[in-house]
Design a protein around this motif. Structure first.
Motif, PDB file in Angstrom:
ATOM      1  N   GLU A  36       0.848  -1.188   0.000  1.00 12.75           N
ATOM      2  CA  GLU A  36       0.000   0.000   0.000  1.00 12.75           C
ATOM      3  C   GLU A  36       0.886   1.240   0.000  1.00 12.75           C
ATOM      4  O   GLU A  36       2.030   1.208   0.456  1.00 12.75           O
ATOM      5  N   ARG A  37       0.326   2.337  -0.480  1.00  9.45           N
ATOM      6  CA  ARG A  37       1.119   3.567  -0.579  1.00  9.45           C
ATOM      7  C   ARG A  37       1.466   4.129   0.791  1.00  9.45           C
ATOM      8  O   ARG A  37       2.514   4.758   0.965  1.00  9.45           O
ATOM      9  N   SER A  38       0.615   3.914   1.757  1.00 10.55           N
ATOM     10  CA  SER A  38       0.891   4.368   3.117  1.00 10.55           C
ATOM     11  C   SER A  38       1.250   3.163   3.980  1.00 10.55           C
ATOM     12  O   SER A  38       0.727   2.060   3.779  1.00 10.55           O
ATOM     13  N   MET A  39       2.125   3.367   4.934  1.00 11.64           N
ATOM     14  CA  MET A  39       2.572   2.277   5.793  1.00 11.64           C
ATOM     15  C   MET A  39       1.479   1.893   6.784  1.00 11.64           C
ATOM     16  O   MET A  39       0.894   2.756   7.437  1.00 11.64           O
ATOM     17  N   ASN A  40       1.227   0.598   6.878  1.00  6.77           N
ATOM     18  CA  ASN A  40       0.322   0.075   7.889  1.00  6.77           C
ATOM     19  C   ASN A  40       1.140  -0.274   9.125  1.00  6.77           C
ATOM     20  O   ASN A  40       2.109  -1.030   9.049  1.00  6.77           O
ATOM     21  N   ASN A  41       0.756   0.291  10.258  1.00  9.56           N
ATOM     22  CA  ASN A  41       1.577   0.171  11.464  1.00  9.56           C
ATOM     23  C   ASN A  41       1.800  -1.287  11.861  1.00  9.56           C
ATOM     24  O   ASN A  41       2.936  -1.720  12.083  1.00  9.56           O
ATOM     25  N   ASN A  42       0.730  -2.067  11.931  1.00 10.77           N
ATOM     26  CA  ASN A  42       0.861  -3.455  12.395  1.00 10.77           C
ATOM     27  C   ASN A  42       1.636  -4.316  11.397  1.00 10.77           C
ATOM     28  O   ASN A  42       2.498  -5.114  11.782  1.00 10.77           O
ATOM     29  N   GLN A  43       1.325  -4.160  10.118  1.00 10.57           N
ATOM     30  CA  GLN A  43       2.002  -4.986   9.118  1.00 10.57           C
ATOM     31  C   GLN A  43       3.488  -4.657   9.020  1.00 10.57           C
ATOM     32  O   GLN A  43       4.320  -5.549   8.835  1.00 10.57           O
ATOM     33  N   CYS A  44       3.826  -3.389   9.135  1.00  5.94           N
ATOM     34  CA  CYS A  44       5.236  -3.003   9.025  1.00  5.94           C
ATOM     35  C   CYS A  44       6.028  -3.389  10.272  1.00  5.94           C
ATOM     36  O   CYS A  44       7.198  -3.762  10.176  1.00  5.94           O
ATOM     37  N   LEU A  45       5.400  -3.304  11.428  1.00 10.20           N
ATOM     38  CA  LEU A  45       6.109  -3.687  12.652  1.00 10.20           C
ATOM     39  C   LEU A  45       6.461  -5.171  12.654  1.00 10.20           C
ATOM     40  O   LEU A  45       7.478  -5.578  13.222  1.00 10.20           O
ATOM     41  N   LYS A  46       5.628  -5.990  12.005  1.00  9.81           N
ATOM     42  CA  LYS A  46       5.919  -7.423  11.942  1.00  9.81           C
ATOM     43  C   LYS A  46       7.163  -7.714  11.112  1.00  9.81           C
ATOM     44  O   LYS A  46       7.772  -8.778  11.259  1.00  9.81           O
ATOM     45  N   GLN A  47       7.539  -6.788  10.235  1.00  9.98           N
ATOM     46  CA  GLN A  47       8.719  -7.009   9.397  1.00  9.98           C
ATOM     47  C   GLN A  47      10.022  -6.670  10.119  1.00  9.98           C
ATOM     48  O   GLN A  47      11.091  -7.094   9.685  1.00  9.98           O
ATOM     49  N   LEU A  48       9.932  -5.896  11.189  1.00 11.52           N
ATOM     50  CA  LEU A  48      11.142  -5.469  11.889  1.00 11.52           C
ATOM     51  C   LEU A  48      11.618  -6.565  12.839  1.00 11.52           C
ATOM     52  O   LEU A  48      10.818  -7.186  13.542  1.00 11.52           O
ATOM     53  N   THR A  49      12.911  -6.779  12.859  1.00 11.19           N
ATOM     54  CA  THR A  49      13.518  -7.823  13.680  1.00 11.19           C
ATOM     55  C   THR A  49      14.081  -7.219  14.963  1.00 11.19           C
ATOM     56  O   THR A  49      14.682  -6.137  14.939  1.00 11.19           O
ATOM     57  N   PHE A  50      13.885  -7.921  16.053  1.00 10.56           N
ATOM     58  CA  PHE A  50      14.443  -7.469  17.329  1.00 10.56           C
ATOM     59  C   PHE A  50      15.957  -7.637  17.281  1.00 10.56           C
ATOM     60  O   PHE A  50      16.478  -8.736  17.109  1.00 10.56           O
TER      61      PHE A  50
END
Length: 383
Positions: A36-50
């Protein structure tokens, strides 16, 4: 829902996967991929690695993320495949990172390791170039495979049509009847029992051979029909051209499209039914791939790009990627006008026009005019 909104929603669903939006964190160079053109908070956070303490935010801050690039693909299947592959490669980089100093005797400190794991901007750009090259190679191989398959099908069609014209169809029908009678007799013997009764395996092999013979019979009938139809069509075209006095062998259309039965897999194989040319999934190709860069110099992070990929400038953007269907904005004023709501612009112009007419006096817009311009109720504003 109005017609315009319905059309926009239908177009959005049809294009889902064609456009890939990539964002990066301006401090840590973390990267997220979005459809999507705008970032979805939940979907994008799942991509980030601790990667250590305070490396995984509880929510995304728009002022800390910027659009990196927007990739447009020829088909949705190719875009979704690239999206999936890029996420897999990014996970691989995060779990198999290299030491910044190969000659070092020990691992970096915990905080430095976190920065190394989070810094994926250059890797993501190089991964995109690799994915596009890989898709281009797959597309070439798939095209060659389809051409070989089409040639095999045409050769089979012509061979069966020639066999049918030589009188092979009645012989095949007689063999088919004999095979069916043999199978029925074997089933009866097995039902009666006895030492001479055939086993299930033997009957199964006979049934497979019978199915293959039936398939060959259907293909021969279809091939004979198609060839006869092509001949009659060619004769009609030739007669029409002769009547006009422009007869030429090259002007007669002799194209033969194989019937759907020829795409059936061989009997006994575990393959699924082959797709006809009209049902084929779009092949992957670098033709038509467009990458719009917020900073065109970022493309240099990749060693090599496919020659068919087109690179464009995305123009100025703040927290959200620039629209795909609009011209890029290269000036701040253009970006502000593009991001400003049309209703707000109309209201501002209306107030400016009213100010000129009132000669500097205070301006008041009645409730009806406010509702017409803003599409909202004035009572809700006062509440």
């Amino acid at each position: 829902m109005t017609t315009s909104k319905t059309d926009k929603l239908a177009k959005r669903l049809a294009d889902h996967g064609r456009h890939l939006f990539v964002y990066h964190q301006i401090w840590t160079n973390q990267v997220v991929y979005s459809l999507e053109r705008s970032m979805n908070n939940n979907q994008c956070l799942k991509q980030l690695t601790f990667a250590g303490k305070k490396t995984l935010p509880s929510a995304l801050r728009k002022d800390m993320w910027r659009p990196l690039l927007t990739a447009t693909f020829p088909s949705t299947s190719q875009g979704l495949s690239a999206f999936r592959k890029l996420r897999e490669l990014r996970m691989l980089h995060e779990h198999n990172w290299e030491h910044p100093n190969p000659e070092a005797q020990k691992l970096p400190e915990k905080k430095q390791r976190g920065f190394i794991i989070m810094d994926q901007k250059a890797n993501s750009i190089a991964d995109l170039a690799w994915v596009l090259r890989h898709q281009e190679e797959l597309g070439v191989k798939k095209q060659q495979q389809n051409e070989r398959e089409q040639n095999r099908i045409r050769e089979e069609l012509l061979a069966l049509a020639k066999e049918a014209q030589d009188g092979g169809l009645p012989l095949l029908e007689q063999s088919l009847k004999d095979q069916e009678a043999t199978v029925e007799m074997m089933k009866q013997l097995q039902k009666e029992g006895g030492d001479d009764a055939p086993s299930r395996k033997v009957i199964g092999d006979k049934l497979v051979a019978l199915k293959a013979m039936r398939l060959r019979h259907q293909k021969m009938l279809a091939a004979d029909e198609v060839i006869n139809l092509a001949k009659s069509t060619a004769l009609g075209q030739s007669a029409a051209l002769e009547a006009r006095g422009s007869a030429s062998p090259d002007s007669v259309d002799l194209t033969v499209e194989p019937p759907e039965i020829f795409y059936h897999p061989p009997i006994g194989s575990r393959q699924n039914k082959r797709r006809t040319p009209a049902q084929q999934v779009p092949q992957y190709t670098a033709e038509g791939v467009v990458i719009r860069w917020t900073n065109p110099l970022d493309a240099e992070f990749a060693a090599e790009w496919p020659a068919a990929v087109r690179h464009d400038a995305a123009g100025l953007a703040r927290h959200t990627a620039a629209p795909i269907d609009k011209e890029p904005a290269f000036y701040v004023q253009e970006m502000i006008e593009r991001n400003t709501s049309s209703k707000y612009t109309q209201l501002r112009e209306e107030r400016a026009r009213a100010a000129e007419e009132s000669d500097g006096e205070d301006i008041e817009i009645d409730d009806a005019e406010y509702e017409r311009l803003m599409g909202k109720s004035a009572a809700e504003l006062r509440a």
